[in-house]
Design a protein around this motif. Structure first.
Motif, PDB file in Angstrom:
ATOM      1  N   PRO A 157       0.807  -1.228   0.000  1.00  0.00           N
ATOM      2  CA  PRO A 157       0.000   0.000   0.000  1.00  0.00           C
ATOM      3  C   PRO A 157       0.839   1.277   0.000  1.00  0.00           C
ATOM      4  CG  PRO A 157      -0.943  -1.605   1.512  1.00  0.00           C
ATOM      5  CD  PRO A 157       0.375  -2.156   1.079  1.00  0.00           C
ATOM      6  N   ILE A 158       1.958   1.287   0.695  1.00  0.00           N
ATOM      7  CA  ILE A 158       2.796   2.497   0.739  1.00  0.00           C
ATOM      8  C   ILE A 158       3.392   2.778  -0.632  1.00  0.00           C
ATOM      9  CG2 ILE A 158       4.928   3.468   1.679  1.00  0.00           C
ATOM     10  CD1 ILE A 158       4.301   2.151   4.320  1.00  0.00           C
ATOM     11  N   PHE A 159       3.887   1.745  -1.298  1.00  0.00           N
ATOM     12  CA  PHE A 159       4.507   1.960  -2.605  1.00  0.00           C
ATOM     13  C   PHE A 159       3.464   2.308  -3.671  1.00  0.00           C
ATOM     14  CE2 PHE A 159       7.885  -0.656  -0.627  1.00  0.00           C
ATOM     15  CZ  PHE A 159       8.925   0.242  -0.782  1.00  0.00           C
ATOM     16  N   ILE A 160       2.300   1.711  -3.581  1.00  0.00           N
ATOM     17  CA  ILE A 160       1.251   2.036  -4.562  1.00  0.00           C
ATOM     18  C   ILE A 160       0.836   3.492  -4.409  1.00  0.00           C
ATOM     19  CG2 ILE A 160      -1.131   1.567  -5.246  1.00  0.00           C
ATOM     20  CD1 ILE A 160      -0.607  -1.361  -4.444  1.00  0.00           C
ATOM     21  N   ARG A 161       0.716   3.954  -3.190  1.00  0.00           N
ATOM     22  CA  ARG A 161       0.353   5.352  -2.963  1.00  0.00           C
ATOM     23  C   ARG A 161       1.439   6.292  -3.493  1.00  0.00           C
ATOM     24  NH1 ARG A 161      -4.079   7.042  -3.669  1.00  0.00           N
ATOM     25  NH2 ARG A 161      -5.746   6.081  -2.492  1.00  0.00           N
ATOM     26  N   ALA A 162       2.690   5.886  -3.354  1.00  0.00           N
ATOM     27  CA  ALA A 162       3.792   6.735  -3.815  1.00  0.00           C
ATOM     28  C   ALA A 162       3.869   6.815  -5.328  1.00  0.00           C
ATOM     29  CB  ALA A 162       5.122   6.207  -3.266  1.00  0.00           C
ATOM     30  N   SER A 163       3.316   5.800  -6.031  1.00  0.00           N
ATOM     31  CA  SER A 163       3.436   5.766  -7.488  1.00  0.00           C
ATOM     32  C   SER A 163       2.423   6.643  -8.195  1.00  0.00           C
ATOM     33  CB  SER A 163       3.298   4.326  -7.994  1.00  0.00           C
ATOM     34  OG  SER A 163       1.982   3.842  -7.763  1.00  0.00           O
ATOM     35  N   ALA A 164       1.358   7.084  -7.494  1.00  0.00           N
ATOM     36  CA  ALA A 164       0.341   7.964  -8.086  1.00  0.00           C
ATOM     37  C   ALA A 164      -0.168   7.400  -9.405  1.00  0.00           C
ATOM     38  CB  ALA A 164       0.888   9.369  -8.279  1.00  0.00           C
ATOM     39  N   SER A 165      -0.880   6.290  -9.350  1.00  0.00           N
ATOM     40  CA  SER A 165      -1.359   5.594 -10.553  1.00  0.00           C
ATOM     41  C   SER A 165      -2.265   6.476 -11.408  1.00  0.00           C
ATOM     42  CB  SER A 165      -2.128   4.334 -10.140  1.00  0.00           C
ATOM     43  OG  SER A 165      -2.731   3.737 -11.271  1.00  0.00           O
ATOM     44  N   PRO A 166      -2.024   6.479 -12.737  1.00  0.00           N
ATOM     45  CA  PRO A 166      -2.890   7.251 -13.641  1.00  0.00           C
ATOM     46  C   PRO A 166      -4.091   6.453 -14.139  1.00  0.00           C
ATOM     47  CG  PRO A 166      -1.040   6.365 -14.870  1.00  0.00           C
ATOM     48  CD  PRO A 166      -0.875   5.885 -13.447  1.00  0.00           C
ATOM     49  N   ASP A 167      -4.288   5.238 -13.649  1.00  0.00           N
ATOM     50  CA  ASP A 167      -5.372   4.376 -14.145  1.00  0.00           C
ATOM     51  C   ASP A 167      -6.741   4.963 -13.820  1.00  0.00           C
ATOM     52  OD1 ASP A 167      -3.502   2.613 -15.062  1.00  0.00           O
ATOM     53  OD2 ASP A 167      -3.612   1.267 -13.328  1.00  0.00           O
ATOM     54  N   PRO A 168      -7.757   4.589 -14.611  1.00  0.00           N
ATOM     55  CA  PRO A 168      -9.136   5.050 -14.325  1.00  0.00           C
ATOM     56  C   PRO A 168      -9.597   4.603 -12.944  1.00  0.00           C
ATOM     57  CG  PRO A 168      -8.991   4.046 -16.506  1.00  0.00           C
ATOM     58  CD  PRO A 168      -7.678   3.765 -15.830  1.00  0.00           C
ATOM     59  N   ALA A 169     -10.638   5.256 -12.458  1.00  0.00           N
ATOM     60  CA  ALA A 169     -11.130   5.002 -11.102  1.00  0.00           C
ATOM     61  C   ALA A 169     -11.506   3.544 -10.882  1.00  0.00           C
ATOM     62  CB  ALA A 169     -12.317   5.915 -10.806  1.00  0.00           C
ATOM     63  N   ASP A 170     -12.229   2.939 -11.840  1.00  0.00           N
ATOM     64  CA  ASP A 170     -12.662   1.550 -11.660  1.00  0.00           C
ATOM     65  C   ASP A 170     -11.463   0.605 -11.559  1.00  0.00           C
ATOM     66  OD1 ASP A 170     -15.273   2.364 -11.706  1.00  0.00           O
ATOM     67  OD2 ASP A 170     -15.643   1.778 -13.795  1.00  0.00           O
ATOM     68  N   LEU A 197      -5.334   4.614   3.265  1.00  0.00           N
ATOM     69  CA  LEU A 197      -4.535   4.354   2.072  1.00  0.00           C
ATOM     70  C   LEU A 197      -5.379   3.846   0.914  1.00  0.00           C
ATOM     71  CD1 LEU A 197      -1.580   2.576   3.901  1.00  0.00           C
ATOM     72  CD2 LEU A 197      -1.416   4.747   2.709  1.00  0.00           C
ATOM     73  N   ASP A 198      -6.552   3.353   1.194  1.00  0.00           N
ATOM     74  CA  ASP A 198      -7.436   2.776   0.183  1.00  0.00           C
ATOM     75  C   ASP A 198      -7.917   3.851  -0.790  1.00  0.00           C
ATOM     76  OD1 ASP A 198      -8.936   0.991  -1.224  1.00  0.00           O
ATOM     77  OD2 ASP A 198     -10.276   0.463   0.434  1.00  0.00           O
ATOM     78  N   TYR A 199      -8.370   3.407  -1.939  1.00  0.00           N
ATOM     79  CA  TYR A 199      -8.911   4.351  -2.917  1.00  0.00           C
ATOM     80  C   TYR A 199     -10.155   5.016  -2.330  1.00  0.00           C
ATOM     81  CZ  TYR A 199     -10.355   6.351  -7.344  1.00  0.00           C
ATOM     82  OH  TYR A 199     -10.700   7.239  -8.343  1.00  0.00           O
ATOM     83  N   GLY A 200     -10.159   6.348  -2.335  1.00  0.00           N
ATOM     84  CA  GLY A 200     -11.273   7.082  -1.756  1.00  0.00           C
ATOM     85  C   GLY A 200     -11.201   7.200  -0.255  1.00  0.00           C
ATOM     86  N   GLY A 201     -10.054   6.787   0.348  1.00  0.00           N
ATOM     87  CA  GLY A 201      -9.925   6.825   1.805  1.00  0.00           C
ATOM     88  C   GLY A 201      -9.463   8.156   2.355  1.00  0.00           C
ATOM     89  N   GLY A 202      -9.210   9.125   1.488  1.00  0.00           N
ATOM     90  CA  GLY A 202      -8.824  10.454   1.951  1.00  0.00           C
ATOM     91  C   GLY A 202      -7.346  10.772   1.797  1.00  0.00           C
ATOM     92  N   TRP A 203      -6.596   9.877   1.176  1.00  0.00           N
ATOM     93  CA  TRP A 203      -5.158  10.102   1.029  1.00  0.00           C
ATOM     94  C   TRP A 203      -4.864  11.395   0.269  1.00  0.00           C
ATOM     95  CZ3 TRP A 203      -0.735   8.008   2.884  1.00  0.00           C
ATOM     96  CH2 TRP A 203       0.459   8.333   2.231  1.00  0.00           C
ATOM     97  N   SER A 204      -5.567  11.640  -0.793  1.00  0.00           N
ATOM     98  CA  SER A 204      -5.276  12.804  -1.639  1.00  0.00           C
ATOM     99  C   SER A 204      -5.545  14.126  -0.923  1.00  0.00           C
ATOM    100  CB  SER A 204      -6.087  12.732  -2.938  1.00  0.00           C
ATOM    101  OG  SER A 204      -7.476  12.739  -2.645  1.00  0.00           O
ATOM    102  N   ARG A 205      -6.320  14.087   0.154  1.00  0.00           N
ATOM    103  CA  ARG A 205      -6.618  15.326   0.882  1.00  0.00           C
ATOM    104  C   ARG A 205      -5.570  15.635   1.952  1.00  0.00           C
ATOM    105  NH1 ARG A 205     -11.661  12.834   0.446  1.00  0.00           N
ATOM    106  NH2 ARG A 205     -11.585  12.082   2.608  1.00  0.00           N
TER     107      ARG A 205
END
Length: 723
Positions: A157-170, A197-205
């Protein structure tokens, strides 16, 4: 079909179910040590301890390094040394382990970096990689087989968050669901610290500080788990995959190891069964396949390199005429006489050494540096100060230059081994064939020169021993060590050198286009009288070393490289049950073939007593010397000579020249590919995306012009674009 109920049941159950089945069958005890080790290291990592240390033998992380597991107790160290030694695992049949590997260890020390360097943890962790021989020590195999799979999964989860994936939301939701499902399977339960860390969990804020805190909270949440349960479930999950593959392949009874073990499963076997396929079958309750052959040791290499002495010995042993023996040996080698390609090259290396030694011995402070007598870099266009261009052309006899050009002018491209292609830097390959002795003796002599004559030296006399540590170790391993007194004498001689004298510094004022003035400083440094004192010490030790060891050293060079190829052939046979294909052979044999056979894989195969592949055609497309070819391509691309100050006065223009220069240097690779493929390479084969194309707008705009520039050299120099 598989007749083991245990094997069938564990391949279809959950990790928890497998662990229960192990306990019921009495098979859990065999994993106590490995599970305890993994759990202890994970706990220490989460508490902020570094688990591994990577010693850089070279500043380039892609060169050989050394990895050590540092956070272990005495009992754990004994277990690692006992279970992860490559030789021990190979004695149980684990010949699938690679001789050399690249270890991407970014996850192992990540927790320590998050604890102690929260702002830069990901960047620091990304530098934890090493390229090394697995046989160098058990810690590398333990990291590769046991720790990296475990830590990569847990810290994903830490590395995935650091990579800032450009993939679509789904796609991102699906990916994150799989990540958390994998954590759940090994007993890492959902919690607020994971949810953020999950998608939509508030990380981007979160701001940067908030993200650092979230990573630390994630570690705290992991540390609160039963870590023994986590690592045992993870092990069970890996064993399930191995068991499932075994059941899948068991159509007519127990499958063979080579039918079952994919690369990931090979590492599972190495991690939990010491590489022992038979131990794994015993764990499953399966009988071995009657056709299974466990190779516990590879045969000893027998090398056939010809030579007059061997022909004479064979004639005496078999009662043959010496002339007939020479003729038979020549026929075996596929040539007109009995002198082998290896012997020819060794004789040239001896002659080269004599000239190299003489040049260093007669050098004095009134002469130029000898940086350039050994070719150790590709030809580059640019302003950077480097070695004297092709200095060896002025210092070596014409006959020796001709022989070096002849014997090292061919090579094989491992991915396209269907032809012997042109080696653009035969003097560089000759020096590589000679090996560490050149690197260290040339390096020591250059250090002495630059310490005395300036302007700067890569190391001090006191630091020489450490600076050449890797080459010193290589010579000692070959049984041809350099006497340590050399370094003591050089350090002691420093007191006899003259006082440092400052060299002249030049300040250049540059008028920039915007009206401001830039400053460039050149020169500087210092020199000292007394070079000849150091030269004579080095010469005495160099000649002493050569008198004691040169013949044995050169023999070690070719025998070690050919023996490694022989062993790799038989390692492949042990793993796959059949010899390697030509392309597989080329992957591990191309270097030795280039060093000792001019790129001829067939000649190398004969020398190690193996069935030779079809003879390769020698293809030549290079129509001019390498540096002239590169210069011609550079000019055709619109490149011009430029000085360093252009990077200050007009950086875009200078950078465009730099990009063209890199592509011009790569033109020799383009022509090699044409020789190997029988046609021009495409962008992927050439690796065009590794280069910059802004000078032409983009890759699509620059590629046709580049093709025209390189292919224009086939019949002579290209003309500049638009001429």
């Amino acid at each position: 079909m598989v007749e083991s109920a245990f094997a069938t049941s564990i391949s279809a159950t959950t990790p928890v179910g497998l662990l229960a089945a192990e306990r019921n069958s009495g098979g859990a005890d065999r994993f106590t040590d490995v599970d305890d080790l993994a759990a202890a290291l994970l706990e220490r990592a989460l508490n902020g301890n570094k688990i591994i240390d990577i010693a850089r033998e070279h500043p380039d992380p892609n060169r050989r390094n050394h990895l050590s597991i540092v956070a272990v107790e005495q009992r754990e160290r004994a277990f690692i040394d006992r279970s992860f030694t490559v030789e021990e695992q190979q004695s149980r049949g684990a010949w699938f382990l690679p001789e050399q590997t690249s270890l991407k260890c970014r996850s192992i020390n990540l927790a320590a970096y998050v604890r102690h360097h929260p702002w830069h943890a990901i960047s620091i962790a990304s530098e934890d990689r090493a390229r090394m021989r697995l046989a160098a020590g058990p810690d590398a195999l333990a990291a590769l087989a046991l720790l990296i799979p475990l830590f990569d999964t847990i810290f994903a989860p830490i590395f995935i968050r650091a990579s800032a994936s450009p993939d679509p939301a789904d796609a991102q939701r699906t990916m994150w669901a799989e990540v958390f499902a994998s954590l759940d399977r090994i007993g890492i339960n959902p919690s607020p610290a994971l949810a953020v860390l999950d998608y939509g969990g508030g990380w981007s804020r979160l701001d940067r500080a908030g993200q650092a805190q979230a990573r630390a909270a994630f570690l705290d949440a992991l540390a609160a788990h039963n870590l023994v349960e986590v690592v045992t479930r993870f092990r069970a999950q890996r064993l399930q995959a191995l068991a499932a593959r075994t059941v899948q392949k068991a159509i007519r009874g127990t499958p063979l190891a080579r039918q079952t073990l994919t690369k990931p499963l090979q590492l599972t076997l190495a991690a939990y069964f010491g590489g022992d396929w038979m131990a794994f079958l015993d764990y499953l309750g399966l009988p071995p396949n009657p056709n299974e052959e466990v190779t516990t040791a590879l045969p000893t290499a027998k090398l056939f390199v010809g030579g007059a002495s061997k022909a004479k010995a064979a004639a005496a042993e078999h009662g043959l005429d010496v002339g007939d023996a020479h003729a038979m040996l020549a026929a075996f080698l596929g040539q007109s006489d009995s002198v082998s390609p290896v012997d020819r090259r060794v004789e040239v290396l001896r002659r080269w050494w004599s000239e190299f030694d003489s040049a260093h011995a007669r050098q004095n402070s009134q002469m130029d540096a000898l940086w350039g007598i050994v070719e150790d870099t590709d030809y580059m266009i640019g302003y950077q100060k480097g070695p004297s261009f092709q200095l060896y052309q002025r210092l070596l006899p014409p006959g020796l230059l001709t022989d070096i050009a002849q014997y090292w002018e061919g090579t094989t491209l491992p991915r396209w081994p269907n032809a012997i292609v042109t080696e653009p830097y035969p003097h560089k390959i000759m020096a590589e064939s000679f090996g560490s002795a050149v690197s260290i003796w040339h390096g020591i002599a250059l250090t002495a020169w630059y310490i005395c004559e300036g302007p700067y030296s890569r190391t001090s006399l006191e630091g020489l021993r450490t600076h050449h540590e890797r080459d010193l170790a290589a010579l000692a391993e070959a049984g041809t060590p350099i006497h340590p007194g050399l370094f003591d004498e050089l350090i002691g001689a420093e007191k006899y050198l003259g006082k440092p004298q400052s060299l002249e510094t030049h300040t250049h004022h540059l008028q920039l286009e915007n009206g401001t003035v830039g400053i460039r400083i050149s020169g500087g440094g210092e020199r000292r009288d007394g070079f000849e004192i150091l030269r004579d010490i080095i010469t005495r030790h160099r000649r002493g070393w050569a008198g004691r060891h040169l013949d044995e050293y050169l023999k070690q060079r070719w025998t070690s490289e050919l023996s490694r190829v022989f062993q790799e052939v038989h390692r492949t046979i042990a793993v796959k049950g059949k010899p390697p294909t030509v392309k597989q052979f080329a992957r591990f044999a191309a270097t030795a073939a280039t060093h000792w056979f001019g790129g001829d894989l067939a000649g190398l195969s004969s020398a190690i007593g193996e069935k030779a592949p079809p003879s390769l055609q020698r293809v030549r497309l290079f129509s001019m010397p390498t540096h002239e070819l590169i210069d011609a391509v550079y000019a055709a691309l619109g490149g011009e000579p430029y000085e360093e100050n252009l990077r200050i006065t007009d950086f875009p223009k200078a950078d465009g020249y730099r990009q063209r220069s890199r592509l011009a240097t790569a033109s020799v690779r383009y022509l090699q590919l044409m020789e190997a493929l029988g046609r021009p390479p495409d962008q992927t084969e050439f690796g065009a995306k590794r280069y910059e194309w802004e000078w032409a707008g983009d890759l699509n705009g620059g590629w046709p012009e580049y093709k025209r520039a390189v292919e224009g050299t086939l019949n002579g120099p290209s003309l500049p674009h638009g001429a």
